[in-house]
Design an enzyme around this catalytic site. Structure first.
Site, PDB file in Angstrom:
ATOM      1  N   SER A  10       0.858  -1.176   0.000  1.00 57.26           N
ATOM      2  CA  SER A  10       0.000   0.000   0.000  1.00 57.26           C
ATOM      3  C   SER A  10       0.901   1.235   0.000  1.00 57.26           C
ATOM      4  O   SER A  10       1.794   1.318  -0.847  1.00 57.26           O
ATOM      5  CB  SER A  10      -0.932  -0.060   1.215  1.00 57.26           C
ATOM      6  OG  SER A  10      -1.891   0.956   1.144  1.00 57.26           O
ATOM      7  N   HIS A  37      -2.351  -0.864  -3.556  1.00 56.45           N
ATOM      8  CA  HIS A  37      -3.502   0.017  -3.335  1.00 56.45           C
ATOM      9  C   HIS A  37      -3.293   1.304  -4.128  1.00 56.45           C
ATOM     10  O   HIS A  37      -2.230   1.910  -4.042  1.00 56.45           O
ATOM     11  CB  HIS A  37      -3.657   0.362  -1.855  1.00 56.45           C
ATOM     12  CG  HIS A  37      -4.080  -0.811  -1.024  1.00 56.45           C
ATOM     13  ND1 HIS A  37      -3.980  -0.815   0.333  1.00 56.45           N
ATOM     14  CD2 HIS A  37      -4.625  -2.001  -1.365  1.00 56.45           C
ATOM     15  CE1 HIS A  37      -4.434  -1.968   0.808  1.00 56.45           C
ATOM     16  NE2 HIS A  37      -4.823  -2.718  -0.218  1.00 56.45           N
ATOM     17  N   ASP A 130      -4.644  -4.544   5.524  1.00 56.28           N
ATOM     18  CA  ASP A 130      -5.008  -5.456   4.435  1.00 56.28           C
ATOM     19  C   ASP A 130      -3.849  -6.434   4.211  1.00 56.28           C
ATOM     20  O   ASP A 130      -2.679  -6.053   4.329  1.00 56.28           O
ATOM     21  CB  ASP A 130      -5.288  -4.631   3.168  1.00 56.28           C
ATOM     22  CG  ASP A 130      -5.920  -5.473   2.069  1.00 56.28           C
ATOM     23  OD1 ASP A 130      -6.504  -6.526   2.397  1.00 56.28           O
ATOM     24  OD2 ASP A 130      -5.833  -5.065   0.895  1.00 56.28           O
TER      25      ASP A 130
END
Lengths: 192, 290
Positions: A10, A37, A130
């Site tokens: 991310s 992401h 995540d």
């Protein structure tokens, strides 16, 4: 013998990918499926840029595409990327998972069913959690798990979240991750 | 090579899921057997975790004997996530490239296949209204999910989405003010009810139902990604038969007609936005005379 690598990142991910993906050797003997992401409106800058830097092929994954070794497939923005057990790629627009679409957990979970103990899962830098549950799933199905050293990660939340709920097989710096993957690659070639 | 434990468990799970889908089809007529397997497995396991049961086989029992369970399972398996003017560039392209052609017809039909909760249907209606075309249009909005279809018919959406919808509307080239098209009440907005005067909402299942109309344009976005290749082919063929010559087929940004059997009868109108045009002279394959 490992058959595939899945990687999630991310915040700080693009820099991390720029650091270690170019180190992977030409004719790399495994495919890589990656989630970064990214904003839903992003264009394909990241994949074209990385493709220029890398010896392996880097591209945005396509619907129902058959997975080939030596290629890194990034999930397109605003879609979840799923791995089918026939080793092809599919997409979903279901709700965000962990506030993210694409979600790392969705990729890791489906890839773990497709590759089971022949899968390597890697969590890199990021500012959320995540991928932690997905990495745990990979481990449960016998796969090999790696977390980027939180000390090195641009943002350490994601590596720390993973370490909190499971014990990864290795905690490595980016350079060591590249070396490790190249070793797996050589080993695969030796066996084949 | 001997299978290890995780492989055996996964094989068992796959058998259970196949049997669940078989039961769903035979008991209730909903056919998910040709959906992408990874998606189905994810959703079934999600339902299993939420239900507190141990095995997918337990879900099968529930599906056969507990009528309330069907609704839950259908809700898991069908993805109804959508938004107004989703992918604004697509709507811009339709306005610029397709509407000028639709304008040449005194009357035309549009089919939104898999309309879910209806946001994209109303988006199209608003654009047609802005171009003075809504009165000439007959819109069919279909889905197999009757709960979603009811929401579509109502045209009432949560107010917290309005900011996003308004931004999409502007990026899609909306000419008026988006607030002209809804009334806010408490935490909901009700879309202008006159938008649906030419919309028919109907239960239609792409997997099991057949052609029901000849239309000028089909919009089916982010539905086919859940189908396997065989089912995609079936639906493409259904679309080909439903389109008039020169009619338009609009798919989602990651869906592609290029690898389909019907592609020979289409040309690419807009590659990026996945808008295809059925040719005026179409070919059918002759068996002995290729």
């Amino acid at each position: 013998m490992f058959e595939a690598v899945v990687i999630g990142a991310s915040a700080g991910g693009l820099n991390a990918f720029k650091t270690f993906l170019p180190k992977l050797e030409k004719n790399f003997s495994l495919p890589l499926m990656l989630v970064q992401h990214i904003s839903p409106q992003s264009d394909n800058y990241m994949t074209t840029h990385l493709d220029k830097l890398c010896k392996i092929k880097v591209k945005e994954a396509e619907e129902k595409e058959t997975i080939k070794k030596g290629t890194a497939y990034f999930s397109p923005p605003n879609f979840h990327m799923l791995i089918e057990e026939d080793k092809s790629i599919s997409f979903s627009v279901e709700n965000k998972v962990n506030y993210a679409r694409p979600s790392i957990d969705v990729l890791f979970e489906t890839a773990s069913y497709a590759y089971k103990n022949k899968l390597i899962g890697i969590i890199l830098t990021g500012a959320n959690n995540d991928g932690a549950a997905g990495l745990k799933k990979i481990q449960e199905l016998g796969g090999f798990t790696i977390v980027q050293d939180p000390e090195e990660a641009e943002v350490d939340t994601m590596p720390l979240s993973a370490i909190k709920i499971m014990k990864p097989d290795k905690i490595l710096k980016l350079k060591e991750i590249a070396d490790f993957l190249n070793k797996i690659h050589k080993n695969n070639k030796r066996i084949a | 090579m001997k299978k290890d434990n995780s492989e055996i468990l996964n094989d068992n799970l796959n058998i259970e899921i196949e049997l669940l889908l078989e039961a769903l089809y035979r008991k209730h007529g909903y056919d998910f057997r040709n959906y992408g397997k990874a998606h189905i497995k994810r959703r079934v396991l999600h339902r299993l975790a939420a239900s507190g049961l141990n095995y997918v086989s337990d879900l099968q029992h529930k599906l056969i004997y507990d009528d309330n369970f069907l609704k839950l399972l259908l809700d898991d398996l069908s993805i109804t996530v959508t938004e107004m003017f989703r992918d604004p560039d697509f709507y811009k392209a339709v306005r610029q490239e397709v509407f000028p052609i639709l304008k040449t017809y005194p009357f035309f039909k549009i089919w939104h296949a898999g309309c879910a909760t209806g946001q994209e249907v109303y988006s199209m209606a608003i654009m047609l209204q802005e171009e003075g075309l809504l009165d000439r249009a007959q819109i069919y909005a279909t889905d197999f999910n009757n709960i979603a279809l009811k929401k579509a018919r109502d045209g009432i959406y949560p107010v917290d989405k309005i900011k996003e919808y308004t931004q999409n509307f502007q990026r899609a080239g909306g000419k008026s003010s988006f607030s002209d098209y809804y009334t806010a009440r408490y935490d909901s907005v009700i879309l202008d009810q006159s938008l649906k005067k030419n919309i028919v909402f109907a239960d239609h299942n792409l997997v099991t139902d057949s052609v029901f109309a000849e239309v000028n344009m089909i919009v089916c976005r982010n539905v086919l990604i859940y189908f396997n290749k065989n089912l995609q082919e079936r639906v493409f063929s259904l679309f080909e038969q439903s389109l008039i010559p020169g009619g338009y087929l609009c798919l989602g940004s990651k869906e592609n007609l290029r690898f389909s059997n019907i592609f020979r009868n289409f040309e690419v109108e807009n590659d990026k936005e996945k808008i295809y045009k059925k040719q005026y002279h179409t070919r059918t394959i002759k068996k002995n005379n290729v």
